[in-house]
Design a protein around this motif. Structure first.
Motif, mmCIF file in Angstrom:
data_model
loop_
_atom_site.group_PDB
_atom_site.id
_atom_site.type_symbol
_atom_site.label_atom_id
_atom_site.label_comp_id
_atom_site.label_asym_id
_atom_site.label_seq_id
_atom_site.Cartn_x
_atom_site.Cartn_y
_atom_site.Cartn_z
ATOM 1 N N GLY A 9 0.722 2.231 -0.458
ATOM 2 C CA GLY A 9 1.880 2.610 -0.229
ATOM 3 C C GLY A 9 2.649 1.532 0.691
ATOM 4 N N MET A 10 3.993 0.935 0.206
ATOM 5 C CA MET A 10 4.333 -0.036 1.044
ATOM 6 C C MET A 10 5.700 0.151 1.702
ATOM 7 S SD MET A 10 5.731 -2.903 -1.881
ATOM 8 C CE MET A 10 6.848 -4.027 -0.694
ATOM 9 N N GLY A 11 5.977 1.423 1.802
ATOM 10 C CA GLY A 11 7.345 2.019 2.473
ATOM 11 C C GLY A 11 8.372 1.386 1.629
ATOM 12 N N THR A 12 9.362 1.074 2.046
ATOM 13 C CA THR A 12 10.746 0.526 1.386
ATOM 14 C C THR A 12 10.748 -0.896 1.498
ATOM 15 O OG1 THR A 12 11.968 0.996 3.625
ATOM 16 C CG2 THR A 12 11.866 2.731 1.645
ATOM 17 N N GLY A 13 9.759 -1.752 1.668
ATOM 18 C CA GLY A 13 9.710 -3.237 1.541
ATOM 19 C C GLY A 13 9.533 -3.727 2.887
ATOM 20 N N ASN A 14 9.671 -2.974 3.953
ATOM 21 C CA ASN A 14 9.421 -3.678 5.376
ATOM 22 C C ASN A 14 7.904 -3.751 5.498
ATOM 23 O OD1 ASN A 14 9.376 -4.122 8.003
ATOM 24 N ND2 ASN A 14 10.837 -2.722 8.655
ATOM 25 N N PRO A 15 7.800 -5.085 5.677
ATOM 26 C CA PRO A 15 6.206 -5.442 6.151
ATOM 27 C C PRO A 15 5.656 -4.530 7.248
ATOM 28 C CG PRO A 15 7.446 -7.350 5.888
ATOM 29 C CD PRO A 15 8.512 -6.364 5.898
ATOM 30 N N GLN A 16 6.252 -4.067 7.835
ATOM 31 C CA GLN A 16 5.965 -3.168 9.168
ATOM 32 C C GLN A 16 5.373 -1.781 8.698
ATOM 33 O OE1 GLN A 16 7.590 -3.710 13.169
ATOM 34 N NE2 GLN A 16 9.001 -5.430 12.152
ATOM 35 N N HIS A 17 5.922 -1.178 7.513
ATOM 36 C CA HIS A 17 5.857 -0.012 7.111
ATOM 37 C C HIS A 17 4.208 0.196 6.430
ATOM 38 C CE1 HIS A 17 9.992 1.323 6.318
ATOM 39 N NE2 HIS A 17 9.956 1.157 7.387
ATOM 40 N N ILE A 18 3.621 -1.131 6.279
ATOM 41 C CA ILE A 18 2.184 -1.022 5.855
ATOM 42 C C ILE A 18 1.293 -0.419 6.988
ATOM 43 C CG2 ILE A 18 0.012 -2.440 5.130
ATOM 44 C CD1 ILE A 18 2.388 -2.333 3.158
ATOM 45 N N THR A 19 0.407 0.555 6.738
ATOM 46 C CA THR A 19 -0.418 1.016 7.820
ATOM 47 C C THR A 19 -1.707 0.048 8.039
ATOM 48 O OG1 THR A 19 -1.859 2.288 6.172
ATOM 49 C CG2 THR A 19 0.131 3.348 6.946
ATOM 50 N N GLN A 20 -2.250 0.402 9.059
ATOM 51 C CA GLN A 20 -3.406 -0.497 9.571
ATOM 52 C C GLN A 20 -4.571 -0.170 8.109
ATOM 53 O OE1 GLN A 20 -4.151 -2.883 11.721
ATOM 54 N NE2 GLN A 20 -2.137 -2.556 12.112
ATOM 55 N N GLU A 21 -4.633 0.907 7.566
ATOM 56 C CA GLU A 21 -5.533 1.136 6.459
ATOM 57 C C GLU A 21 -5.212 0.471 5.384
ATOM 58 O OE1 GLU A 21 -7.203 4.894 3.703
ATOM 59 O OE2 GLU A 21 -5.697 5.246 5.114
ATOM 60 N N GLY A 22 -3.677 0.108 4.969
ATOM 61 C CA GLY A 22 -3.140 -0.548 3.886
ATOM 62 C C GLY A 22 -3.417 -1.925 4.120
ATOM 63 N N VAL A 23 -3.263 -2.567 5.449
ATOM 64 C CA VAL A 23 -3.654 -3.853 5.694
ATOM 65 C C VAL A 23 -5.367 -4.312 5.204
ATOM 66 C CG1 VAL A 23 -4.096 -5.612 7.278
ATOM 67 C CG2 VAL A 23 -1.908 -4.266 7.439
ATOM 68 N N GLN A 24 -5.960 -3.150 5.575
ATOM 69 C CA GLN A 24 -7.519 -3.443 5.610
ATOM 70 C C GLN A 24 -7.886 -3.459 3.903
ATOM 71 O OE1 GLN A 24 -9.585 -0.404 7.745
ATOM 72 N NE2 GLN A 24 -8.748 -1.317 9.806
ATOM 73 N N ALA A 43 13.916 -10.230 -6.351
ATOM 74 C CA ALA A 43 13.838 -9.922 -4.936
ATOM 75 C C ALA A 43 12.794 -8.602 -4.885
ATOM 76 C CB ALA A 43 15.251 -9.257 -4.326
ATOM 77 N N LEU A 44 12.648 -7.912 -5.779
ATOM 78 C CA LEU A 44 11.540 -6.886 -5.687
ATOM 79 C C LEU A 44 10.176 -7.726 -5.564
ATOM 80 C CD1 LEU A 44 12.858 -4.471 -8.347
ATOM 81 C CD2 LEU A 44 12.922 -4.254 -5.670
ATOM 82 N N ALA A 45 9.799 -8.482 -6.281
ATOM 83 C CA ALA A 45 8.657 -9.546 -6.251
ATOM 84 C C ALA A 45 8.536 -10.287 -4.987
ATOM 85 C CB ALA A 45 8.497 -10.348 -7.367
ATOM 86 N N ALA A 46 9.552 -10.793 -4.444
ATOM 87 C CA ALA A 46 9.783 -11.373 -3.069
ATOM 88 C C ALA A 46 9.150 -10.562 -2.084
ATOM 89 C CB ALA A 46 11.055 -12.226 -2.914
ATOM 90 N N ALA A 47 9.758 -9.307 -2.116
ATOM 91 C CA ALA A 47 9.260 -8.424 -0.925
ATOM 92 C C ALA A 47 7.853 -8.115 -0.901
ATOM 93 C CB ALA A 47 10.080 -7.000 -1.326
ATOM 94 N N ARG A 48 7.249 -7.978 -2.108
ATOM 95 C CA ARG A 48 5.816 -7.691 -2.179
ATOM 96 C C ARG A 48 5.160 -9.093 -1.544
ATOM 97 N NH1 ARG A 48 7.229 -4.613 -6.916
ATOM 98 N NH2 ARG A 48 5.856 -2.642 -6.879
ATOM 99 N N LEU A 49 5.886 -10.136 -1.887
ATOM 100 C CA LEU A 49 5.053 -11.314 -1.252
ATOM 101 C C LEU A 49 5.328 -11.622 0.017
ATOM 102 C CD1 LEU A 49 5.992 -13.929 -4.372
ATOM 103 C CD2 LEU A 49 3.540 -13.000 -3.770
ATOM 104 N N GLU A 50 6.290 -11.108 0.610
ATOM 105 C CA GLU A 50 6.360 -11.136 1.954
ATOM 106 C C GLU A 50 5.396 -10.264 2.736
ATOM 107 O OE1 GLU A 50 7.580 -12.058 5.609
ATOM 108 O OE2 GLU A 50 8.260 -13.052 3.741
ATOM 109 N N VAL A 51 5.278 -9.051 2.063
ATOM 110 C CA VAL A 51 4.306 -8.172 2.859
ATOM 111 C C VAL A 51 3.011 -8.875 2.819
ATOM 112 C CG1 VAL A 51 2.826 -6.115 2.306
ATOM 113 C CG2 VAL A 51 5.377 -6.048 2.189
ATOM 114 N N CYS A 52 2.710 -9.544 1.889
ATOM 115 C CA CYS A 52 1.314 -10.322 1.520
ATOM 116 C C CYS A 52 1.261 -11.626 2.443
ATOM 117 C CB CYS A 52 1.012 -10.893 0.088
ATOM 118 S SG CYS A 52 0.759 -9.637 -1.024
ATOM 119 N N ARG A 53 2.322 -12.122 2.966
ATOM 120 C CA ARG A 53 2.335 -13.343 3.819
ATOM 121 C C ARG A 53 2.235 -12.746 5.373
ATOM 122 N NH1 ARG A 53 6.202 -15.806 0.319
ATOM 123 N NH2 ARG A 53 7.915 -14.521 0.924
ATOM 124 N N GLN A 54 2.592 -11.429 5.441
ATOM 125 C CA GLN A 54 2.579 -10.954 6.802
ATOM 126 C C GLN A 54 0.753 -10.472 6.945
ATOM 127 O OE1 GLN A 54 4.556 -10.052 9.133
ATOM 128 N NE2 GLN A 54 6.376 -11.136 8.284
#
Length: 261
Positions: A9-24, A43-54
């Protein structure tokens, strides 16, 4: 091949919504499965890629496995809608299979970012079940921040009233069945048609939000009869500007003596 699929679960696209479990889970994956939805929703794909960059700031993350999202056709009745969604989910599962067979012919660990939380009005788990009919799959879910949590936080409100029930429903169900008896508060999702405008009774209050948690976040709250048209206009403008919109809202029938914001 055997696939270990983790839905994060990536929340609403904010990279900070990813939990530590999600990062792992993302860091443990061999491949990240990503959808392509065309230029209009880039922009939807860009949001996912931004999460990955974080998650991988040095750019040393896993490979991407892209798939083209099949189109879903419009349907005028509930039965036709359900039949079309079933067909669509089958097509998506096949697209997943094709992408994963190409990326991991011997099998491996796959992660996929899912908007909000995979357990709340999201079909990714149903599609994963269809994938399991095509290739051996074990599925794990890492929960995320739901749109309803983000909405309540953005407005600094509680979703429920004291000792009162809350119904989480789709706009389609609300349109076809109306406001249920004995339920003072409705959390409405998947409203692409502005169903709330048909419920603008004097005692109905709305808290609405779009792009929750993102820089372009939009919020509006007030008596539905007063702000409903404003929300409809905001939705049209935002969709035209960004090419997509994700929004949700809370509706509440208020007693005459209830405090107003």
């Amino acid at each position: 091949m055997r696939i270990e699929l983790t839905l994060v679960g990536m929340g609403t696209g904010n990279p900070q919504h990813i939990t530590q479990e999600g990062v792992q889970a993302l860091r443990a994956a061999d491949v990240i499965l990503l959808p392509r939805k065309g230029e209009e929703k880039a922009a939807l794909a860009a949001a996912r890629l931004e999460v990955c960059r974080q998650v991988w700031p040095q750019g040393d993350g896993p490979r991407w496995a892209w798939f083209d999202m099949p189109d879903r056709h419009a349907a005028s009745t509930t039965d036709a809608y359900r039949a079309e969604v079933q067909r669509w989910h089958d097509a998506i599962a096949q697209a997943w299979r094709d992408a994963l067979c190409a990326a991991l012919p011997q099998g491996g660990r796959v992660a996929m970012l899912v908007w909000g939380d995979p357990s709340i009005y999201d079909s990714t788990l149903r599609i994963a079940q269809r994938l399991a009919l095509r290739v051996p799959v074990t599925t794990r879910v890492v929960p995320g921040v739901s749109a309803l949590q983000a909405l309540a936080a953005a407005h600094a409100i509680a979703l429920t009233e004291l000792a009162a029930p809350l119904l989480v429903t789709s706009a389609r169900w609300l349109r076809e069945n109306g406001w249920p008896e004995g339920i003072p508060t409705l959390a409405v999702m998947l409203d692409g048609e502005g169903v709330f405008q048909a419920l603008a009774a004097p005692d109905v209050y709305i808290w609405w939000g779009a792009y929750l948690g993102l820089p372009q976040q939009l919020l509006c709250a007030g008596p539905l009869a007063s702000v409903g048209a404003d929300i409809a206009a905001l939705r049209r403008q935002a969709r035209a500007q960004h090419g997509w919109i994700m929004d949700t809202y809370l509706l509440q029938r208020r007693m005459p003596d209830a405090p107003q914001e």
